[in-house]
Every structure is written in structure tokens, then in C-alpha cells.
Design an enzyme around this catalytic site. Structure first.
Site, PDB file in Angstrom:
ATOM      1  N   ASP A 278      -7.494  29.482 -25.254  1.00 20.32           N
ATOM      2  CA  ASP A 278      -7.706  30.073 -26.568  1.00 20.32           C
ATOM      3  C   ASP A 278      -8.126  31.539 -26.430  1.00 20.32           C
ATOM      4  O   ASP A 278      -8.969  31.873 -25.587  1.00 20.32           O
ATOM      5  CB  ASP A 278      -8.793  29.279 -27.301  1.00 20.32           C
ATOM      6  CG  ASP A 278      -9.059  29.775 -28.700  1.00 20.32           C
ATOM      7  OD1 ASP A 278      -8.158  29.667 -29.539  1.00 20.32           O
ATOM      8  OD2 ASP A 278     -10.175  30.284 -28.927  1.00 20.32           O
TER       9      ASP A 278
ATOM     10  N   GLU B 261      -2.995  31.992 -25.122  1.00 22.88           N
ATOM     11  CA  GLU B 261      -2.894  32.571 -26.461  1.00 22.88           C
ATOM     12  C   GLU B 261      -3.179  34.057 -26.257  1.00 22.88           C
ATOM     13  O   GLU B 261      -4.333  34.457 -26.116  1.00 22.88           O
ATOM     14  CB  GLU B 261      -3.900  31.940 -27.420  1.00 22.88           C
ATOM     15  CG  GLU B 261      -3.744  32.454 -28.840  1.00 22.88           C
ATOM     16  CD  GLU B 261      -4.795  31.903 -29.794  1.00 22.88           C
ATOM     17  OE1 GLU B 261      -4.460  31.657 -30.962  1.00 22.88           O
ATOM     18  OE2 GLU B 261      -5.955  31.729 -29.372  1.00 22.88           O
TER      19      GLU B 261
END
Length: 680
Positions: A336, A373
Site C-alpha cells: 500500500d 501501489e
């Protein structure tokens, strides 16, 4: 843990006193023993350590740490706080765990030397390593064979319609394996399941008065510990055994397990947040601090940012990843806000960031799948530029360009063609391959596929933030009515557009990722940021599978079609001689003005069939001239997103024949795929 006892160790460079707290069980209100670690005997360098003889599995423990409280120097030690071990492999949490009273120094203490009650705080649990993995081994699927299914452990099966015996749990995921096999996915990407506190959200739903919760889990507390709330809680530490049981069962079914991990920040938030572990252990080392040291840099948008490229923090993250691979048998990770992992100790982005390079080159992690990401909340957008050949990326440009093309935005055909061909414009210059692009149209963050074609605007009022949260740039359309409708014409175009998105995704080079539930038209009622909605907004309503069987079968058949035609999933980019693009009249497209385009893809190997892909995002029908074929071959139309089953995806050996140089009509907002086949 060893046969004589348990070794406890803790890093703290600036601590002056450390206490180990031992509890009878998870419900104990005070420790039965407090052991102060003597720095003369229980400290080596910055490591505080002690062996407790006779201790073993299921021992409940925590720490207290004293040191300077000097925020202007970055230190926030508080000896009254119970602290979790960052290396704890299981956490025992109370059912209604609150962060109240755990923030700045001077507030009510969770536990003091006088033994105030500790029932409302989490504690660590010693776990063993006796699980029988049988012959489980990493699957090592090639990237080119992956079809990723992103899902939420609880949301997948907690709805009564799921029909499982263990709803909302690791064991519930196992019960859906026959469904995954039927669908045809080869990897499952699980949203965060490292320990977090679902009760940390204090806001309420202004529409219902319902207390909101941290449903997604993007606020990690203990990075080595699987979330207790996804287990049966039948016995202490069962979350570890049940997670392993889930992984073993998925592997037996040929499905890889990828974890969404959140090393960019922690649940401790900013300077007003709770003190849980890192802040109270050595705040100035674990976090990026502003120049005045009393406040936190916030590249995560969540209050703090982990100091990922400090050597101590780097070692911690690597140890954690190795643990999940070696002890928990996971196959890879999605990181993330991974751009934060490339920021130095001043918060600046650096090339060849030490942590990213170490993860990619670590001998234990060499075969695991790494997905970034490739952006953060501090403005870093590294899609196509994320360092390291081993790192694949969530391709946010794929999502946006494909959405805009099918919505009918002008001038998008060129970008759309690039995305279908593997995004060579983003990745080829850096020596990467098509599989470095994780292609997706929807993910947990944003509209579901059904909502993408049903809402022009986000509807997040239930989140209690006056609809300010969530992205405003959804590139969505409602085709005449905002939200659900009984209008048959609107329902037809919405179904067709969903088929267009899925078909595009599964004929594109790169690695396709499907948002769980999209295959049966799951809706979040227009909420594009359902992080706090632990309710029917987020849960999978499996009754929709029966209602939308046609679309499910389309998705299933498209996955199978991709598997039958490996040209579509090749790890290399198309060469000029591999693909030729044309407009409806068969000429070279004007990429600036034309929207309806097609391409011929030549089979890479002997026996591979040529493919013809035709796309019409326009609101009116378009006729395409088909490419020439030899006299003994015909084009078979095998995919038509405007057709009803079985002609939307034809089975092998079936299809509608067209001669070379014939004309084919595509209705408005539709696509077709044709195969070149010998005329029998």
C-alpha cells in the site's frame, strides 16, 4: 520459544528502563509478574532481552518502556503505557477495544506500577510452530498465468447469503474455494489482515446513527500478527492456525495467496494518536518527523509516516516479510502507498531506495511476487517509474484510460490501445515486461464495476464526512438514471458496458485483477470509499450471483478464453510485426479524432490463431471492414459484448463465421473478438 522457555527481546536505542509484563490470560486485569530488565545483564547494544524459563505457548505478555519525554527531540516515552511487541506473532484483543486514554503523556494510564486494570488494552501472545503443513510448497505460478481476485476476508462471507459455516473468517474463505475454481482465478489478494483495531473509528453514520468501523484494515498495529477478528476465537492464537489452514487449502486448489501490506504508516496516527508500540519504543527512529521533531510527516494521509529507510526499520520490514513467506507460506505482497518505501529519512524520494532494493534482492524473498501501489498521499506518482525490474505495479493509468475510453471521452483511442498492448509506453523504457503492469478497472478503493456504470457521482454521506471523502475523478456514467433503475434500455447498456470492461481487461497484456464481487454485479450503492462500512454496503450479497448469472458466466468464460490464448498474456511487448491497428474502413487510425478502432494480432507461435479485436465506444453502430485472410480461412466471431449467451462468449469450435475483407457491424458501445480459423 524453545524447549526451556521463551526469549523476549525488544529494540530501543533511547530507553533507560524496560519492564516485561506477564499475564495469567488474555482477560487478566493486571500482570502476575513484572520483570524489570537489568541493562547490565539484559541489554546488548540497543536490544533489551531476557529468557523466561518455563514459559511457553499461549503466554500473554506486554512491555512498558521508560525514557525521555521530549517531543522537541522526537522522544515520546511514557512508562505508564502498555506496549505491544512489534515482533508479536499474535495479539489478544478485547472485544470492544478502544484507543481512548492511550494518547499523549499525562492522560489516564492503561496500567501503572500500582497495577491499574488492563482489560481494555491489547496484549501479545506467545505462539508455537507446530502446524502440520503436510507437503505444502509455494506454487510459483508464472506472472503470465495470474488472474488476481482482490477480496476482503470478512466481507467475502459474512453476509447470511454466503451459505458458509464460518462466516467472515479465514475458514469461510476455504468454503468458497469451489467457487474460485469455477470462476477460474489463480491468485487471491487479501485486503489487510495484519492486526488492526476495527473500533478505532469514532464517527457515526449520520443517516442511521450506526457506529462506523475500520472495515478495510489499513491501520496496522502488529505487522507479524494475523487479525484475530477473522478467526473463530475458539482458543488463544487460533488466528495463526486458521490463517495457515486457509493458505494450505488455497494452495491445494492451485490458488496463490497475496497479502495487502501497509508498511507506510501505523495505527498510532499523529501526535494526538494512541501510544501502542512504536511511539513508545523509539519514536524518533520509527517515524519521519518534521523539523521541529514534535510533529509527524504525513505522506500517508493517515497522520504519520514510517521511517522506512532507517536501517533499523528496514530490517524490521524485511524480517516481517520473511516471516510471512517462511512461516505463513504466502506467495507475495501488494504494498500500500509503496512510494513511501522509496523516501529517505528526510522524506525525499530517492532512486534505488535501499529498502526497495533489499526487498527485491533478498535471498528469501527472491521468488515472491512484489506489487507496488506506486503512489502516495505526498504527491509521488511513480506508475511506470517504480524502481526495480522485479516490482510490478497497480497501473492506475490503465484504470483511468480504459474507463474514459468506454465512457466515450474524445481522444482516448491511442491511450486505450497502449493499455491493451501492455503499456509499453510506461514500462518498456525501464527494462520491464508486460507483467509489471497489474491491470484493473476497479479495486476496493473506488466504485464497484456495477456502480461504475450506474452512478456519475459518489454517494458517501454514510461515511459521516459530508461526501467530501473519496475520489471525485471516477470517470463513470449512469446512462440516464443515477443509481438503480427498472428501465430495460438503461439496464441493457449497463450490462454491455460491464462486459466491455471485463472483456478489455482479459484480452489486455499485463496481469488482470478483478475486484471481488464484480463478477456478479456487487454494488456499494454509489459509495466509492467504503473503508468504514462494515455492513451490507460492503458485504458480498451472494443472492446477486443468481440474479446476475449471465454476467457471472461471461466473466468465467472470458477468464477461460484468456487461458486458451496465451498470446494475450505474453510477458513481452508486441513488436510492430505482431499487431496492426486500423479504423472501421481498414485504414491507419487518426488517434486524435477517431474512437472506434480495431487491431489484428498475429499468433506468436506455429498453431497460434490470429485474433481480431474490434472496439466501438460510440453511441451509434459502426461497420468494420475485416482484415484479409487466406482463401482457406475465415474469421469466427467468438466474443460479442452486445449478444446474449451463448454468443457473448462462444465455446471452443463455435462462433459466427465471416470471410476475410467482409464487413461486420458493431452496435453502439460494444466490442467483438474474432479468431482466424481454417475453413472447414
Amino acid at each position: 520459544m524453545h524447549k526451556s522457555g521463551v526469549n523476549f527481546s525488544l529494540f530501543s536505542r533511547h530507553a533507560v528502563r524496560v519492564w516485561l509484563l506477564l499475564f495469567e490470560d488474555v482477560h487478566a486485569t493486571k500482570p502476575f509478574q513484572v520483570i524489570e530488565l537489568d541493562p547490565q545483564h539484559h541489554k546488548t547494544g540497543d536490544m533489551w532481552h531476557i529468557c523466561v524459563l518455563g514459559a511457553g505457548r499461549n503466554l500473554v505478555y506486554a512491555f512498558r518502556v521508560d525514557g525521555p519525554y521530549a517531543p522537541e527531540q522526537g522522544h515520546r516515552f511514557d512508562p505508564t503505557k502498555i506496549l505491544l511487541d512489534p515482533y508479536a506473532t499474535a495479539i489478544a484483543t478485547p472485544p470492544e477495544w478502544s484507543f481512548a486514554g492511550l494518547s499523549s503523556q499525562g492522560e489516564a494510564s492503561a496500567l501503572t506500577d500500582s497495577g491499574r486494570e488492563a482489560t481494555a488494552v491489547a496484549k501479545c501472545l506467545v505462539t508455537g510452530n507446530s502446524f502440520d503443513w503436510e507437503d505444502d510448497r509455494p506454487l510459483h505460478h508464472p506472472w503470465s498465468s495470474l488472474v488476481i481476485y482482490e477480496t476482503h476476508v470478512r466481507g467475502l462471507t459474512v453476509h447470511p447469503s454466503s451459505g458458509v459455516r464460518s462466516p467472515g473468517s479465514y475458514l469461510g474463505v476455504i468454503e468458497k474455494i469451489p467457487y474460485f475454481k469455477r470462476l477460474g482465478i489463480t491468485a487471491i489478494e487479501l485486503m489487510p489482515l495484519q492486526e488492526f483495531n476495527p473500533n478505532e473509528v469514532t464517527a457515526v453514520n449520520p443517516l442511521t446513527g450506526e457506529r462506523l468501523r475500520n472495515y478495510w484494515g489499513y491501520n496496522t498495529i502488529a505487522f507479524f500478527a494475523p487479525f484475530q477478528g477473522y478467526s473463530s476465537r475458539l482458543y488463544p492464537g487460533c488466528q495463526v492456525d486458521e490463517f495457515k489452514t486457509m493458505v494450505k487449502a488455497l494452495h491445494k486448489a492451485g490458488i496463490e495467496v497475496l497479502l495487502d501490506v501497509v508498511f507506510n504508516h501505523t495505527a498510532e496516527g499523529d501526535e494526538t494518536g494512541p501510544t501502542l508500540n512504536f511511539r513508545g519504543l523509539d519514536n524518533s527512529i520509527y517515524y519521519l518527523l518534521e523539523d521541529d521533531k514534535s510533529r509527524y510527516k504525513n505522506f500517508s494521509g493517515c497522520g504519520n509516516t514510517m521511517n522506512c529507510n532507517h536501517p533499523v526499520v528496514r530490517s524490521y520490514i524485511l524480517d516481517c516479510l520473511r516471516y510471512w513467506v517462511v512461516e505463513m507460506h504466502v506467495d507475495g505482497f501488494r504494498f500500500d502507498l509503496a512510494s513511501i518505501l522509496g523516501r529517505d529519512r528526510n522524506g525525499h524520494l530517492v532512486s534505488n531506495a535501499p529498502l526497495l532494493e533489499q526487498i527485491a534482492e533478498d535471498p528469501i524473498l527472491r521468488d515472491v511476487k512484489l506489487i507496488a501501489e506506486a503512489w502516495d498521499a505526498g504527491g509521488a506518482y511513480l506508475v511506470g517509474r517504480f524502481p526495480g525490474e522485479r516490482w510490478s505495479e497497480w497501473n492506475g493509468l490503465y484504470r483511468d484510460d480504459v474507463r474514459r475510453y468506454w465512457r466515450g471521452d474524445q481522444g482516448m483511442a491511442g491511450a486505450f490501445a497502449s493499455r491493451i498492448c501492455g503499456s509499453a509506453d510506461l514500462y518498456e523504457h525501464s527494462g520491464k515486461a508486460t507483467v509489471n503492469s497489474i491491470n484493473f478497472v476497479t479495486c476496493h478503493d473506488g466504485f464497484t464495476l456495477n456502480d461504475l456504470v450506474s452512478y456519475e457521482h459518489k454517494h458517501n454521506l454514510a461515511n459521516g464526512e459530508d461526501n467530501r471523502d473519496g475520489s471525485n475523478d471516477n470517470y463513470s456514467a449512469n446512462y440516464g438514471v443515477e443509481g438503480p433503475t427498472d428501465d430495460p434500455a438503461i439496464r441493457r447498456i449497463r450490462l454491455r458496458q460491464m462486459k466491455n470492461f471485463i472483456a478489455t481487461l482479459l484480452i489486455s497484456r499485463g496481469v488482470p485483477m478483478i475486484l471481488g464481487g464484480d463478477e456478479f454485479c456487487r454494488t456499494q450503492m454509489g459509495n466509492n470509499n467504503a473503508y468504514c462500512q462494515d455492513n451490507e454496503i460492503s458485504w458480498y450479497n451472494w443472492a446477486l450471483l443468481d440474479e446476475n448469472q449471465e454476467f457471472f458466466e461471461f466473466v468465467r468464460n472470458m477468464i477461460a478464453f484468456r487461458a486458451r490464448h496465451p498470446t494475450l498474456s505474453s510477458e513481452r511487448f508486441y513488436r510492430p510485426e505482431d499487431v496492426s491497428w486500423f479504423n472501421p474502413s481498414g485504414q491507419t487510425p487518426d488517434w486524435h479524432t477517431e474512437s472506434a478502432v480495431g487491431c489484428r494480432i498475429y499468433g506468436e507461435h506455429d498453431g497460434d490463431q490470429d485474433l481480431c479485436l474490434l472496439f466501438n465506444p460510440l453511441p451509434h453502430p459502426t461497420n468494420f471492414v475485416l482484415p484479409d485472410l487466406s482463401h482457406d480461412s475465415v474469421w469466427l466471431r467468438v466474443i460479442d459484448t452486445s449478444a446474449a449467451p451463448p454468443f457473448d462468449v462462444c465455446q471452443p469450435g463455435e462462433g459466427i463465421p465471416f470471410g476475410g475483407n467482409a464487413s461486420i457491424r458493431l452496435v453502439e458501445r460494444s466490442m467483438s473478438v474474432l479468431l482466424a480459423e481454417r475453413n472447414r
